[in-house]
Every structure is written in structure tokens, then in C-alpha cells.
Design a protein around this motif. Structure first.
Motif, PDB file in Angstrom:
ATOM      1  N   HIS A 387       0.845  -1.198   0.000  1.00  0.00           N
ATOM      2  CA  HIS A 387       0.000   0.000   0.000  1.00  0.00           C
ATOM      3  C   HIS A 387       0.878   1.245   0.000  1.00  0.00           C
ATOM      4  O   HIS A 387       1.843   1.313   0.741  1.00  0.00           O
ATOM      5  CB  HIS A 387      -0.851  -0.075   1.280  1.00  0.00           C
ATOM      6  N   VAL A 388       0.560   2.220  -0.816  1.00  0.00           N
ATOM      7  CA  VAL A 388       1.237   3.518  -0.713  1.00  0.00           C
ATOM      8  C   VAL A 388       0.190   4.615  -0.523  1.00  0.00           C
ATOM      9  O   VAL A 388      -0.938   4.504  -1.006  1.00  0.00           O
ATOM     10  CB  VAL A 388       2.120   3.856  -1.942  1.00  0.00           C
ATOM     11  N   VAL A 389       0.608   5.668   0.175  1.00  0.00           N
ATOM     12  CA  VAL A 389      -0.298   6.799   0.438  1.00  0.00           C
ATOM     13  C   VAL A 389       0.404   8.082  -0.005  1.00  0.00           C
ATOM     14  O   VAL A 389       1.599   8.248   0.218  1.00  0.00           O
ATOM     15  CB  VAL A 389      -0.603   6.925   1.954  1.00  0.00           C
ATOM     16  N   VAL A 390      -0.344   8.960  -0.627  1.00  0.00           N
ATOM     17  CA  VAL A 390       0.158  10.307  -0.950  1.00  0.00           C
ATOM     18  C   VAL A 390      -0.875  11.277  -0.381  1.00  0.00           C
ATOM     19  O   VAL A 390      -2.074  11.083  -0.585  1.00  0.00           O
ATOM     20  CB  VAL A 390       0.276  10.509  -2.481  1.00  0.00           C
ATOM     21  N   GLU A 391      -0.398  12.306   0.338  1.00  0.00           N
ATOM     22  CA  GLU A 391      -1.362  13.237   0.932  1.00  0.00           C
ATOM     23  C   GLU A 391      -0.993  14.673   0.601  1.00  0.00           C
ATOM     24  O   GLU A 391       0.187  15.020   0.505  1.00  0.00           O
ATOM     25  CB  GLU A 391      -1.361  13.071   2.459  1.00  0.00           C
ATOM     26  N   HIS A 392      -2.008  15.497   0.500  1.00  0.00           N
ATOM     27  CA  HIS A 392      -1.849  16.948   0.354  1.00  0.00           C
ATOM     28  C   HIS A 392      -0.799  17.316  -0.689  1.00  0.00           C
ATOM     29  O   HIS A 392       0.160  18.019  -0.401  1.00  0.00           O
ATOM     30  CB  HIS A 392      -1.478  17.593   1.707  1.00  0.00           C
ATOM     31  N   LYS A 393      -0.977  16.826  -1.869  1.00  0.00           N
ATOM     32  CA  LYS A 393       0.010  17.129  -2.907  1.00  0.00           C
ATOM     33  C   LYS A 393      -0.635  18.010  -3.965  1.00  0.00           C
ATOM     34  O   LYS A 393      -1.621  17.616  -4.604  1.00  0.00           O
ATOM     35  CB  LYS A 393       0.530  15.829  -3.516  1.00  0.00           C
ATOM     36  N   ARG A 394      -0.055  19.187  -4.150  1.00  0.00           N
ATOM     37  CA  ARG A 394      -0.598  20.131  -5.125  1.00  0.00           C
ATOM     38  C   ARG A 394      -0.026  19.800  -6.502  1.00  0.00           C
ATOM     39  O   ARG A 394       1.170  19.544  -6.628  1.00  0.00           O
ATOM     40  CB  ARG A 394      -0.205  21.550  -4.699  1.00  0.00           C
ATOM     41  N   ILE A 395      -0.868  19.781  -7.513  1.00  0.00           N
ATOM     42  CA  ILE A 395      -0.354  19.562  -8.879  1.00  0.00           C
ATOM     43  C   ILE A 395      -0.618  20.850  -9.647  1.00  0.00           C
ATOM     44  O   ILE A 395      -1.774  21.212  -9.912  1.00  0.00           O
ATOM     45  CB  ILE A 395      -1.044  18.409  -9.630  1.00  0.00           C
ATOM     46  N   PRO A 396       0.454  21.567 -10.004  1.00  0.00           N
ATOM     47  CA  PRO A 396       0.251  22.825 -10.715  1.00  0.00           C
ATOM     48  C   PRO A 396      -0.261  22.588 -12.125  1.00  0.00           C
ATOM     49  O   PRO A 396      -0.219  21.447 -12.628  1.00  0.00           O
ATOM     50  CB  PRO A 396       1.658  23.433 -10.748  1.00  0.00           C
TER      51      PRO A 396
END
Ligand code: DQQ
Length: 585
Positions: A387-396
Motif C-alpha cells: 500500500h502507498v499513500v500520498v497526501e496533500h500534494k498540489r499539482i500545478p
């Protein structure tokens, strides 16, 4: 909208991109209609063009040969039974029998011998689709379409030979079949796929059979007291002009409130009805939500449900001939659908298999009461591994990032993403003429076409440098008094291989994005399958893709934003999926 049907007899001459078409042939002086292509001859394709890693890992699939419609499904005495249309001797449609598999969890399957196969005058030319009903006293029964020696479509009954066999391996077809034959007002070459029967306040059993009269699609209603003698009702349960043949109708109640599914015979307050039909002309499935008047046996779709081929669909992609059943074990209604290949039949022949069943979906009425919501059955989560988690990542604007860390590649994965959406004033204007054709809009505004708010979403089964990718994305538009959200599958760059059928698929998503500021996406990736659920299952899309580079360890997963405003991934969860047991499924 829809795809063009080509003539079956010439299909083999060209590269066949559409496996399905309505075949009208004359045999023994009888005009016969079949809804699948019958291949008279095939070109040869070297097996080397087909990488075995394109075979699915966790979708239901037998080891070889052709499969189509799920049949019957039922839960009985602790086991799930899935029957399906199967060609035991090839990977194109033909020689159809009812293959049979059983499972305790809808994920791991054990194959049994075919349950129903041509053997009697009333089905000697074919055993086509049908449904199971559990009669009082816990007695399962199957109704299916048989083709008689003149290839007339008739409806037959079959019972388990031995109810004490937990697997219900053998099925008996009494000699009094057919129990329903086409009478004078019925087109005997367009008369098939009986539904699960239901019982209303009158105590009669009722079912519908799909049909058409000229171009009017019909759900012909039959009634019975004893399940053996069936009488045609004066009026169809429902019909609609210019819709053509209604295949695989399904009719069932849904609760207005709560998260429980309903058994097919449930009626009363707080219950609405769903009528689903598989339209042979477009090869998509449409449903309406409406009212069912038991006394008159009349179904009336709600005004919010368009009653034609602009209406609601279970899935806006490659998903057909579906069937629901009530799962008494978990009190839910489950939807099974079939996805065909999008490759040529010559390649199907070379690889030796064609067709899969989609992951079963739990189906409920949305809180708006206007549409259904679908979600992969919870059991599928038992296959989740790393399992991987990515949080609060802005993509311009114009940006992307790769999701890494689930090794053994991204070919079998379950990905859930939640996007925070802002800057709605930058949304592109919505032309009202687009409202009836999401698919065409997606075809014009593919993932590479820059937008205002979106396109943003995921790129799955992508090669490292993105020469190959399948985009699953949202695009937000500004209409006169609201925002319109489009969900799209763009597989146009899914493979460098030539000759593949790579249609864009799309549907609108009924969400108030200005209010929520969020939208979620779940995508099940399985080698050559991309199955997506937008906004918690309000809009679903399935595609089949055949990468030539993005295979095995070379498949990557990206999140992208090609709009002019930033988008934020508030949370992303991705799991590697383990392979279930498919013991000869
Ligand atoms: N497939 C079956 C028919 C049904 C069609 C034949 C739908 O009963 O109408 O294999 O895919």
C-alpha cells in the motif's frame, strides 16, 4: 453516440474492430438473428504479438476460450454460483454453453462442468442467456433461452438434479420445455434472455423476456401460478420506440433509503424500481428508475430518467449483458457485467481467450433518488497487498507526479484518489448541445487538450516516458446556472500497436462541485482492464487496453493536471492487488 454495426459476413475481410453486431442470416428458410458475430474464417496472427502479461490477474476469467454474458448469478446455501456464456472450443463466439463456477466469496472461484448445454430439441441450436430464481422452499430454478431446430428463440426451465449436492453440478431440463414459446405477436428471432421472476401481491410469478417489434424495443411480460405454465400479459411491462432489440433485461426493486439491497419480490412503501436493458444497436446498457404498478403490471420511468439511448448507463464503457442478483448472505444487490476484448478477433484467436467478467458491484439507489451508485464488492479489498499513500500534494497547471512504491508493477492495482478542486471561475464554458453526448465531448477534449478546471486525473498502464498511457480524468465546465463535470476514459494513446479499437468513453457526473469542492476517483487496473468509479460510483467507465511497452514491471502510474488552475490531491491510496484462486474458473 454508440458504435457502428458492420455486416457480419464481411467483417473477417478487414481488421475486425467491433466483435459484436446483429447478424441476420437465412438458414433452413428461417431468418435468424444472433447478437454476436459468427466467424466463418479468420486471418492468422503470430502469437508473439500477444504478451501473456496482458491476461487479467483478478478479474473473472477461465483459462481459455471465449466468454460473454454472466448468466443466472445466485447465492444458494452458502455458495455463489456464476454461470456464463462460454464457447468450449474456441476464442470467438459460438457453440455456447452455460459454464458454471462456484465461490464462497465472489473472488476465488472453482470451475465445475457446464450446467446447461444443447442436448434437447428445445435448445439443440443454442443455450443462450437467462436467470435464476429461488422458489419457496429454497428451490433454485433457471430460465434460459434455447434455440430450437428452426433457431426459434424459446424459453426453457432447468432444475438442479440433486438438491443435496452442495455445488448443484447437474441440471435437468424437463421434456415439457419450452415453457414459453413465441406466439403470433412475437418475433421468434428476437425473443430472449428471461429475467429473474418476481412475485407481487396477487401471488402470480412474473418475468419479462427481451424483444422487439419492428424497431420498438420491448420487455414482454409473462405470468404464472406454478412457474411452469406461463401466460403472456396483454401489455408489455415496458417498451420504447426506435430502441431496437432489448437484450438481457433486468427488473428489480431498490430501497429509497439505506444501504440494503432488496430481494426481487420485495414491494411496498419506500421502494422504487429499476429497468435495465442492453441495447443491441448501441451495445451499451441503459436503465431508468421508476414506479411499478403491480396491479396493472405497468412500469413508468420517472421524469428524471431519460427513456432512450441518451439515458443513464451502468457503465459508459465496455460493459454489457449485465445481470443483478440479490445476495441473501449480505443483504445486497450485486451487479455482474461482461467486458469484451477491444482487440481484433484474429488476436483473440492467437491468444486463445476473449472476454472477462467485471468485478461484481454492489448497487444502490443514490440519495438523490435519480440514479444508481455502484461500488466494487467489499470482498475485493481482501486482495489488497502493498500500500502507498500520498497526501496533500498540489499539482500545478500542466504538472504531474508518479506514484511509486508498489512494486511488481502497477499492472494489478486498486487506486483511490480524492481531488480538491478550486478556481472554478476558470472552468471552460459548456455548450448545451453537448449535454446528450458526453462521449463525443470526451473525444474532442481528450486528456492532452488543455482546459480550465481539468483535465485532471490518473494516467494508468503508462510507459516510463508516457508514449503509452490511458488517461482517466475529470473536466469541469461552467454551464448557465451550474457546473458540469465530465468523466472520461481516453485510451487513444494506450498502445503503440496498430489495429486496436481505442474509443474514448465518457459520462457526466451528477455532483455539485461548487458546493463540495471535491471529487473522488477509484480505478481498478488489471493488465488490460481499466475500471473506474467516479464520485463514489455515480459514474462508472470500463476500458480494455493492450499496451505494448507498459506491460509488467514497465507499467507506471501517474497523477496529472492539464488544466489552467492547480488541483490538490488531498489523499491517494494505491494497493498492489494479489491474484485470487481461479481454479479453472
Ligand atoms: N448474448 C446471448 C444472448 C444475448 C446476448 C447469446 C447478449 O442471449 O441476447 O450468447 O450479449
Amino acid at each position: 453516440m454508440g458504435r457502428t454495426n458492420s455486416c457480419c459476413w464481411t467483417a473477417w475481410l478487414a481488421v475486425v474492430l467491433v466483435h459484436w453486431c446483429l447478424c441476420v442470416r437465412e438458414r433452413n428458410g428461417v431468418v435468424v438473428e444472433a447478437s454476436h458475430v459468427v466467424y466463418e474464417s479468420l486471418q492468422s496472427v503470430p502469437a508473439s504479438v500477444v504478451d501473456s502479461k496482458l491476461r487479467t490477474g483478478y478479474h473473472f476469467q477461465p483459462p481459455k476460450h471465449w466468454i460473454n454474458d454472466p448468466n443466472g448469478p445466485m447465492y444458494y446455501n452458502g455458495l455463489y454460483h456464476l454461470f456464463y456464456q462460454y464457447n468450449p472450443s474456441g476464442s470467438v463466439w459460438g457453440n455456447i454453453v452455460w459454464a458454471h463456477s462456484v465461490s464462497t466469496d465472489l473472488i476465488n472461484w472453482v470451475a465445475l462442468e457446464p450446467a446447461i448445454y444443447p442436448s434437447k430439441p428445445f435448445d439443440i441450436k443454442g443455450c443462450w442467456s437467462g436467470s435464476a430464481t429461488i422458489l419457496p422452499g429454497n428451490r433454485p430454478v433457471i430460465l434460459y433461452t434455447g434455440l430450437d431446430p428452426r433457431e426459434r428463440q424459446v424459453q426453457n426451465i432447468a432444475y438442479p438434479k440433486n438438491l443435496s449436492d452442495p455445488y448443484l453440478r447437474e441440471w435437468v431440463k424437463p421434456d415439457f420445455n419450452p415453457v414459453i414459446a413465441p406466439d403470433d405477436g412475437v418475433n421468434g428471432s428476437a425473443f430472449r434472455d428471461p429475467t429473474t421472476a418476481w412475485r407481487g401481491p396477487s401471488g402470480h410469478w412474473k418475468l419479462v423476456v427481451g424483444s422487439k417489434w419492428n424497431k420498438r424495443g420491448k420487455a414482454i411480460l409473462y405470468r404464472s401460478r406454478d412457474f411452469v405454465h406461463w401466460v403472456k400479459a396483454k401489455h408489455s411491462l415496458h417498451s420504447a420506440r426506435d430502441t431496437g432489440m432489448w437484450e438481457c433485461p433486468d427488473f428489480y426493486p431498490v430501497a429509497l433509503k439505506g444501504t440494503r439491497g432488496l430481494d426481487t419480490s420485495v414491494y411496498g412503501h419506500g421502494v422504487k424500481y429499476v429497468l435495465k436493458i442492453s441495447l443491441d444497436i448501441t451495445r451499451y446498457e441503459y436503465y431508468t428508475v421508476g414506479k411499478y404498478y403491480h396491479d396493472k403490471d405497468k412500469y413508468v420511468p420517472d421524469a428524471t430518467s431519460a427513456d432512450d439511448n441518451t439515458g443513464l448507463r451502468y457503465d459508459y464503457g465496455n460493459f454489457y449483458a449485465s445481470k443483478t442478483f440479490f445476495d441473501g448472505k449480505k443483504q445486497r444487490r450485486i451487479l455482474w457485467g461482461w467486458a469484451n476484448e477491444s482487440d481484433t478477433s484474429d488476436v483473440d484467436k492467437a491468444k486463445g481467450w476473449a472476454g472477462i467478467q467485471m468485478i461484481p458491484r454492489t448497487i444502490l439507489l443514490d440519495s438523490s433518488g435519480r440514479q444508481l451508485v455502484q461500488w466494487p464488492i467489499e470482498e475485493i479489498e481482501s486482495l489488497r497487498g502493498k500500500h502507498v499513500v500520498v497526501e496533500h500534494k498540489r499539482i500545478p497547471s500542466g504538472g504531474f507526479f508518479e506514484v511509486t512504491g508498489i512494486d511488481s508493477s502497477q499492472v494489478c492495482a486498486d487506486v483511490e484518489v480524492s481531488f480538491d478542486v478550486s478556481g472554478l471561475e476558470k472552468a471552460e464554458d459548456f455548450d448545451p448541445s453537448w449535454a446528450t453526448d458526453a462521449e463525443a465531448l470526451c473525444g474532442r477534449k481528450t486528456a492532452d487538450v488543455k482546459g480550465g478546471v481539468g483535465p485532471f486525473g490518473v494516467l494508468v498502464l503508462a510507459s516510463a516516458n508516457m508514449e503509452e498511457k490511458t488517461a482517466v480524468f475529470f473536466r469541469v465546465f461552467k454551464a448557465y446556472h451550474k457546473h458540469v463535470v465530465l468523466m472520461c476514459h481516453d485510451p487513444t494513446r494506450s498502445s503503440l500497436r496498430a489495429g486496436l479499437y481505442k474509443p474514448t468513453f465518457a459520462g457526466f457526473v451528477d455532483v455539485d462541485i461548487a458546493k463540495t469542492g471535491k471529487i473522488s476517483l477509484r480505478t481498478l487496473i488489471d493488465s488490460s482492464v481499466v475500471e473506474s468509479f467516479g464520485a463514489k460510483g455515480k459514474t462508472c467507465i470500463t476500458s480494455r487496453v493492450y499496451p505494448s511497452l507498459a506491460i509488467g514491471e514497465d507499467a507506471h502510474l501517474f497523477v496529472f493536471n492539464n488544466g489552467s488552475t492547480d488541483v490538490k490531491v488531498s489523499e491517494l491510496n494505491a494497493w498492489e492487488m494479489k491474484k485470487p484462486l481461479m481454479n479453472g474458473a
